[in-house]
Design an enzyme around this catalytic site. Structure first.
Site, PDB file in Angstrom:
ATOM      1  N   LYS A  67      33.827  50.284-119.225  1.00  0.00           N
ATOM      2  CA  LYS A  67      32.660  49.770-118.493  1.00  0.00           C
ATOM      3  C   LYS A  67      33.013  48.362-118.059  1.00  0.00           C
ATOM      4  O   LYS A  67      33.414  47.535-118.873  1.00  0.00           O
ATOM      5  CB  LYS A  67      31.411  49.748-119.355  1.00  0.00           C
ATOM      6  N   ARG A 110      21.223  53.753-123.046  1.00  0.00           N
ATOM      7  CA  ARG A 110      22.096  53.868-124.230  1.00  0.00           C
ATOM      8  C   ARG A 110      21.733  52.822-125.283  1.00  0.00           C
ATOM      9  O   ARG A 110      21.878  53.031-126.485  1.00  0.00           O
ATOM     10  CB  ARG A 110      23.567  53.869-123.866  1.00  0.00           C
ATOM     11  N   HIS A 137      13.465  43.344-119.334  1.00  0.00           N
ATOM     12  CA  HIS A 137      13.875  44.625-118.738  1.00  0.00           C
ATOM     13  C   HIS A 137      14.143  45.700-119.798  1.00  0.00           C
ATOM     14  O   HIS A 137      13.645  46.821-119.704  1.00  0.00           O
ATOM     15  CB  HIS A 137      15.138  44.369-117.900  1.00  0.00           C
ATOM     16  N   GLN A 138      14.931  45.330-120.834  1.00  0.00           N
ATOM     17  CA  GLN A 138      15.324  46.332-121.839  1.00  0.00           C
ATOM     18  C   GLN A 138      14.138  46.787-122.692  1.00  0.00           C
ATOM     19  O   GLN A 138      14.144  47.914-123.210  1.00  0.00           O
ATOM     20  CB  GLN A 138      16.388  45.760-122.790  1.00  0.00           C
ATOM     21  N   ASN A 159       6.230  37.732-127.558  1.00  0.00           N
ATOM     22  CA  ASN A 159       7.356  37.329-126.708  1.00  0.00           C
ATOM     23  C   ASN A 159       7.289  35.824-126.471  1.00  0.00           C
ATOM     24  O   ASN A 159       6.194  35.281-126.346  1.00  0.00           O
ATOM     25  CB  ASN A 159       7.295  38.070-125.354  1.00  0.00           C
ATOM     26  N   SER A 199      16.827  37.235-125.446  1.00  0.00           N
ATOM     27  CA  SER A 199      18.054  36.449-125.220  1.00  0.00           C
ATOM     28  C   SER A 199      18.025  35.201-126.095  1.00  0.00           C
ATOM     29  O   SER A 199      18.559  34.161-125.698  1.00  0.00           O
ATOM     30  CB  SER A 199      18.133  36.032-123.753  1.00  0.00           C
ATOM     31  N   GLY A 220      19.078  42.334-129.375  1.00  0.00           N
ATOM     32  CA  GLY A 220      19.352  41.336-128.328  1.00  0.00           C
ATOM     33  C   GLY A 220      20.643  40.560-128.523  1.00  0.00           C
ATOM     34  O   GLY A 220      21.248  40.097-127.567  1.00  0.00           O
ATOM     35  N   ASP A 222      24.186  39.937-128.734  1.00  0.00           N
ATOM     36  CA  ASP A 222      25.429  40.621-128.358  1.00  0.00           C
ATOM     37  C   ASP A 222      26.506  39.629-127.937  1.00  0.00           C
ATOM     38  O   ASP A 222      27.455  39.990-127.262  1.00  0.00           O
ATOM     39  CB  ASP A 222      25.149  41.634-127.237  1.00  0.00           C
ATOM     40  N   GLY A 292      22.396  46.204-133.713  1.00  0.00           N
ATOM     41  CA  GLY A 292      22.888  46.986-132.561  1.00  0.00           C
ATOM     42  C   GLY A 292      23.575  46.073-131.562  1.00  0.00           C
ATOM     43  O   GLY A 292      22.924  45.431-130.727  1.00  0.00           O
TER      44      GLY A 292
END
Ligand code: NAD
Length: 321
Positions: A67, A110, A137-138, A159, A199, A220, A222, A292
């Site tokens: 990817k 995913r 968005h996610q 949030n 984020s 979030g 990553d 994750g």
């Protein structure tokens, strides 16, 4: 080779397909049948963009590929999505390019499938309240997928930018779930399952706010430096992840590892639970946490499914390179 557009991906891949693909690839990783190659991520010094590759090979699912993409912060002003990605699949027998698959929608499904797999395997069966931290968005994909894993009766959400919450509330309404904006402390006190998908670069949930028996999916974080929860939560929880190498370096566990309250050996790949090699949750009081981080094999798994289904349904474009 096949070309599978973003539009076709949305037509052929549903949440159930993504769940199965991600669950199977986590299981293959745990058996040693699938592995991720080192991730490349670079600030390219143009358009403030971060660009990189995530790649790997799943010998069981015969998915080989990469990817490629990243983050272009100026895209929104051009009417485009800031996150951009494309999946290239190769025939593992010949090395020939077999498919070019749009990766934007697939990244969202995913990622939602990943937290869903963790909820399916680790959350208490009697979980009733879903807590959402994040409303971008996610988050909408996360909410839709999580709602299918337990008989949730309501959603509580917080949030950092409250003006974003109504859009998430609209998704809850569509799902027939009452939705309430709450404080972070109220969310911790009420939620049986919590998803964090922001984020953030600092903890948004503290240890004392989380009740026994909660399952938390931290989705979030990553990248090095990002953080969503108090490291003391990881020290108190039984910690699972998609891939240990990413969890300790770019995932939520990086902070508890850095302050010495969590060791690499304390973290279990969720594939071990899927394969029945680890019991997962062992009591109703245990806090479980899924880190994750997002691995390339997830992308290859859903892109392979998209290419197969698009071909079967006559929706893929066939071209010769
Ligand atoms: P988005 O830009 O649509 O939404 C960002 C979210 O983070 C919003 O809830 C916003 O209020 C919040 N936020 C923004 N800046 C913040 C800050 N400084 N502190 C705290 N919160 C802040 O983004 P998105 O597409 O919904 O992605 C959310 C996060 O998920 C990103 O960090 C992204 O990198 C990550 N992500 C992870 C995976 C994975 O596999 N783990 C996959 C895709 C995206």
């Amino acid at each position: 080779m096949l070309i599978v557009s973003e539009e076709v991906c949305q037509e052929v891949i549903g949440r159930a397909d993504a769940f199965t693909a991600v669950e199977q690839v986590f299981a293959a990783m745990s058996r040693g049948d699938a592995y991720n190659f080192p991730v490349i991520r670079e600030a390219i010094g143009h358009a403030d963009a971060l660009y990189g590759f995530k790649s790997g090979f799943d010998r069981a699912g015969l998915a080989l590929g990469v990817k490629s993409g990243g983050f272009w912060p100026g895209n929104m002003a051009k009417g485009l999505t800031n996150h951009q990605s494309t999946v290239f699949l190769f025939d593992p027998d010949t090395g020939m390019l077999s498919a070019l698959v749009g990766g934007n929608y697939l990244t969202a499904v995913r990622t939602a499938a990943s937290s869903s797999v963790s909820i399916a395997h680790l959350a208490r069966k009697d979980a009733k309240v879903l807590g959402m931290v994040g409303a971008g968005h996610q988050s909408q994909f996360q909410l839709r997928a999580a709602a299918e894993q337990r008989d949730f009766e309501r959603v509580v959400a917080w949030n950092p930018h409250p003006d974003m919450l109504p859009k998430l509330g609209a998704v809850a309404a569509e799902l027939g779930l009452p939705f309430e904006a709450v404080t972070q402390q109220e969310l911790g006190a009420q939620a049986d399952v919590i998803i964090t998908i922001t984020s953030a670069f600092e903890p948004l949930l503290m240890r004392d706010w989380i009740k026994p028996g909660t399952h938390i999916a931290c989705m979030g974080t990553d990248t090095k430096g990002k953080q969503e929860v108090d490291p003391a939560i990881l020290a108190a929880a039984t910690v699972f992840t998609d891939e240990i190498a990413q969890s300790v370096s770019i995932g939520e566990a990086q902070h508890a590892i850095a302050n010495g309250t969590l060791k690499e050996g304390d973290i279990t790949p969720i594939g071990h639970v899927i394969n029945g090699d680890h019991p997962g949750r062992t009591s109703d009081e245990e806090i479980t946490l899924f880190d994750g981080t997002g691995v390339g094999l997830q992308d290859l798994a859903v892109a392979s499914a998209a290419a197969r289904l698009a071909k079967e349904q006559g929706k893929a474009q066939e071209v010769t390179l």
